[in-house]
Design a protein around this motif. Sequence first.
Motif, short mmCIF file in Angstrom:
data_model
loop_
_atom_site.label_atom_id
_atom_site.label_comp_id
_atom_site.label_asym_id
_atom_site.label_seq_id
_atom_site.Cartn_x
_atom_site.Cartn_y
_atom_site.Cartn_z
N ALA A 133 59.62 80.45 21.81
CA ALA A 133 58.21 80.06 21.68
C ALA A 133 58.08 78.58 21.34
N ALA A 134 59.13 78.01 20.70
CA ALA A 134 59.07 76.60 20.32
C ALA A 134 59.01 75.67 21.53
N LEU A 135 59.30 76.19 22.72
CA LEU A 135 59.25 75.35 23.90
C LEU A 135 57.83 74.85 24.16
N GLY A 136 56.84 75.57 23.67
CA GLY A 136 55.46 75.15 23.87
C GLY A 136 55.08 73.93 23.06
N ALA A 137 55.99 73.41 22.23
CA ALA A 137 55.70 72.26 21.39
C ALA A 137 56.14 70.95 22.03
N LEU A 138 56.39 70.95 23.35
CA LEU A 138 56.79 69.73 24.03
C LEU A 138 55.56 69.14 24.71
N PRO A 139 54.87 68.22 24.09
CA PRO A 139 53.57 67.77 24.63
C PRO A 139 53.67 66.95 25.91
N ALA A 140 54.82 66.29 26.14
CA ALA A 140 54.93 65.40 27.30
C ALA A 140 55.59 66.06 28.50
N LEU A 141 55.98 67.33 28.39
CA LEU A 141 56.72 67.99 29.47
C LEU A 141 55.83 68.17 30.70
N THR A 142 56.31 67.63 31.85
CA THR A 142 55.56 67.76 33.11
C THR A 142 56.30 68.61 34.14
N PHE A 143 57.60 68.80 33.97
CA PHE A 143 58.36 69.60 34.93
C PHE A 143 59.35 70.49 34.18
N LEU A 144 59.34 71.79 34.53
CA LEU A 144 60.23 72.77 33.91
C LEU A 144 60.78 73.66 35.01
N ALA A 145 62.11 73.71 35.13
CA ALA A 145 62.79 74.55 36.12
C ALA A 145 63.77 75.47 35.40
N VAL A 146 63.53 76.77 35.53
CA VAL A 146 64.42 77.78 34.92
C VAL A 146 64.76 78.81 36.00
N THR A 147 65.14 78.36 37.17
CA THR A 147 65.41 79.26 38.29
C THR A 147 66.77 79.94 38.14
N HIS A 148 66.87 81.14 38.73
CA HIS A 148 68.13 81.89 38.81
C HIS A 148 68.76 82.08 37.43
N ASN A 149 67.97 82.61 36.54
CA ASN A 149 68.46 83.05 35.24
C ASN A 149 68.19 84.55 35.11
#
Length: 918
Positions: free
Chosen positions: A201-217
């Motif tokens: 849930a802490a991943l939501g605390a990244l205010p500047a994140l514009t691209f997130l790739a979590v493919t093939h997990n």
Amino acid sequence: MRASASVGAEKCEGWRPAWRAGTCLVPEDGWWAMAAMEAGPVPATLAPEDAARDASEAAGAGPEAPLLPAGNRLSLHLHPGGCRRLLRLCAQQAPQLLEVDFLQLSGHEDPQLLEAALARLPWSLPRLRSLVLKGGQRREALGACLRGSLATLPASLSSLARLAHLDLSFNSLETLPACVPQMCGLNALLLSRNCLSELPAALGALPALTFLAVTHNRLQTLPPALGALSSLQRLDLSGNLLEALPPEIGGLGSLAELNLASNRLQSLPSSLAGLRALRLFILHSNLLASVPASLARLPLLTRLDLRDNQLRDVPPELLDAPFVRLQGNPLGRPPPDPPSPPGTPVVPEMPRLLLTSDRDSFAVTPQGCSVTLACGVRLQFPAGATAAPMTIRYRLWLPEPRLVPLGPHDALLSGVLELQPHGVAFQQEVGLWLLFVPPRARRCREVVVRTLSDNSWSDLETHLEQETPKRLWAHCQVPHFSWFLVVSRPVSDACLVPPEGTLLCSSGHAGVRVTFPAGATEEPQHVRMQSGPSSFLRPVTIQLPLPPGVTGLSLDRARLHLLHRAAPAAAWDDITAQVALELTHLYARFQVTRFSWYWLWYTTKACVGSLARKAWERLRLYRVNLIALQRRRDPEQVLLQCLPRNKVDATLRRLLERYRGPEPSDTVEMFEGEKFFAAFERGIDIDADRPDCVEGRLCFVFYSHLKNLKEVYVTTALDRRARAVRGQVSFYRGEVPEVVPEEAEAARQKRGPAALWMATLPIKLPRLQGCEGPTREPGLSLAPLNLGDAETGFLTQSNLLNVAGRLGPDWPAVALHLGLPYRELQRVRHEFRDDLDGQIRHMLFSWAERQAGQPGAVGRLVQALEQSDRRDVAEEVRAVLELGRRKYQEGIRHTSLAPGNLTSPDRLPSPSPEPAQA
């Protein structure tokens, strides 16, 4: 043969980082130079602090020159021992490290040594903005990419205040390291191809994140806090196990691209209507039974991919929208049968996969799956086909004689598909569907799938399925993987001959029959009429129809000849005097004890055997013409094609609106599978290196049913500012297939030194008007550019012009698949309403300029071409990319990365590899 690696934005063979949209980081403008200095091996049992100390001591003990980065980039993943080199630099406290803002290490380093090197980064590289720790550089025995050993990160990395780009793809992460959510300046985070089962849930605390790739997990759920990423523009979660989406995902107000392909989603939350900035929404290969109608009201949406789901009904707003793709859904079909009574075991539905062009492999589990490859091939693995999970790799090869085994009267109808691993037997047969070109002649012929098994080629039992009049599938069941292709062959009639005897009739001609008497075989024996030799204990009776216009009552027996040929001999022997010919009104009958080739002739010629041999050879020849045309608006673009004689006029009528050139060549004769070359002469040369160019000559392989066409750009060293250049292109014979007899080849070719020459056609490059390059249409800007990167390959302006020249009226479909909105297509059509070439080039180059600097652009172009049924252009683009990547690898090995070669910053090589042009 080996499987190629279609390098995509996140594939494993890349030489540079996978830059993503929204990551305004280090430009691709630097290389690096390092002096050779090797340290002794570091024991794997040392603690990270001991490893760092030993490496530091080794750095100061050697007499070699210091190891220094060049510019602001430091890439240490290409050679083993990258962590040791980094530790030496840190120990020496080189001032150049303070300027480094890009670092790339291999995930295959020793875990303890890697942790020690990463722990030094906050103090030694304080300005670091991009950190790439990818695995996948190594492969297993069968060629599959291996994951890196990286399983965690040191907590001190959270102190990298300027870090904006972090790539941890192709590693062994099972949980997200705790330091990652603390990197508040992170702009792009790549976690593809790891072992993640959940995101914190802490991943939501990244205010500047514009691209997130979590493919093939292995993600099964998403945290609600993901909806708090207000700056997120691109989210790629394809290839996971997601069954539902949290409603909070509708809070991603800046999201422009969302990829949820190849999951297990059964429904979508209504909150997706809040994604007002969404342009691209990929949902193919899920289990969706319904979609909300509110998706049609998203104002910026240009593509909604719903292929291969379980949709039986779609809201009318989506059904009529031009940006929605619905192929592979059971639309309009009745619902399935009601559920079984309680206690009945539930059979899970078979998963379906739809592979994109940047993937050359996929995983198969014992549950089975249905797979559609990017090249149009379909596979169906039934449940239990494999006992354990297995990785399948594929490649579609261009046909050439060494890969295409053809008989004397066979015709190739498809490319060559390779499936790996070779020879691994399945517990249940796998279904295979191959697209093929409809054969021109169907009487007395059949279409079969040919495969290599136990070092010999054999034909599989094949069923034909017609999707449209021009879209045909060859379906067969395969017990193991190898090479596969579709051929047209003479029909083969077979039967089981019991000891009691039987009758075998030809399906091509009802008058051709073989009568097996009782006692011809001791035991039941399978016999094929068109295959041999087969021997029998008693003579069998063969019935052949008399030649047309001749009856048994009117013929002259002196003119009737029965010829025999024993393969592989090329001669036909007259055996009329050796057999007893029984004549009826319409047929001739005779008896033999073995199968072979028999030919009934009625002629006044004396030398029947020689005449028959020439006629036999003629049956294997094709009469063709060669053409060479130049683009009217771009004379440097030349189209070369080998056409059957009966198709020349229709093809020229279609092409002469956009091309001009000389009349076709005289008719020449070619064999199926014969090689020939085109050479530009008298001052004209091919503009760039091509994989099909051998010593300056373009290589062709003639197949009668396939397109023997190439388009190239030509150039000249002569001065075109003073006068036009008048050159020519000549066509020469190459290698003839091994199955062609020498007598046939010698009879076809002319005697003397010009035996290999076929035709010469003129080419003219006009005089330049006031500039050093060709003139372009007014109002159309074609600024020089290189589309792509070193991982996916580069396409230059000439490559894009070549693609544009091949699209023709198919360009609107390609534009929609590239994501261009329909209203922009209408604007381009209106602006260039009298110029088809201008429409195509403006669309393609305006799209390319917007894609400049973004990763995966070339892969999206190839995928759009395939989805628009222009696989011919897509294959040529792939070949150009493969050549560029190969040259880039050779450049890496021969530049400053080689040990012992220290390059000064003012002599660094060009930032991009030499591009290949078509």
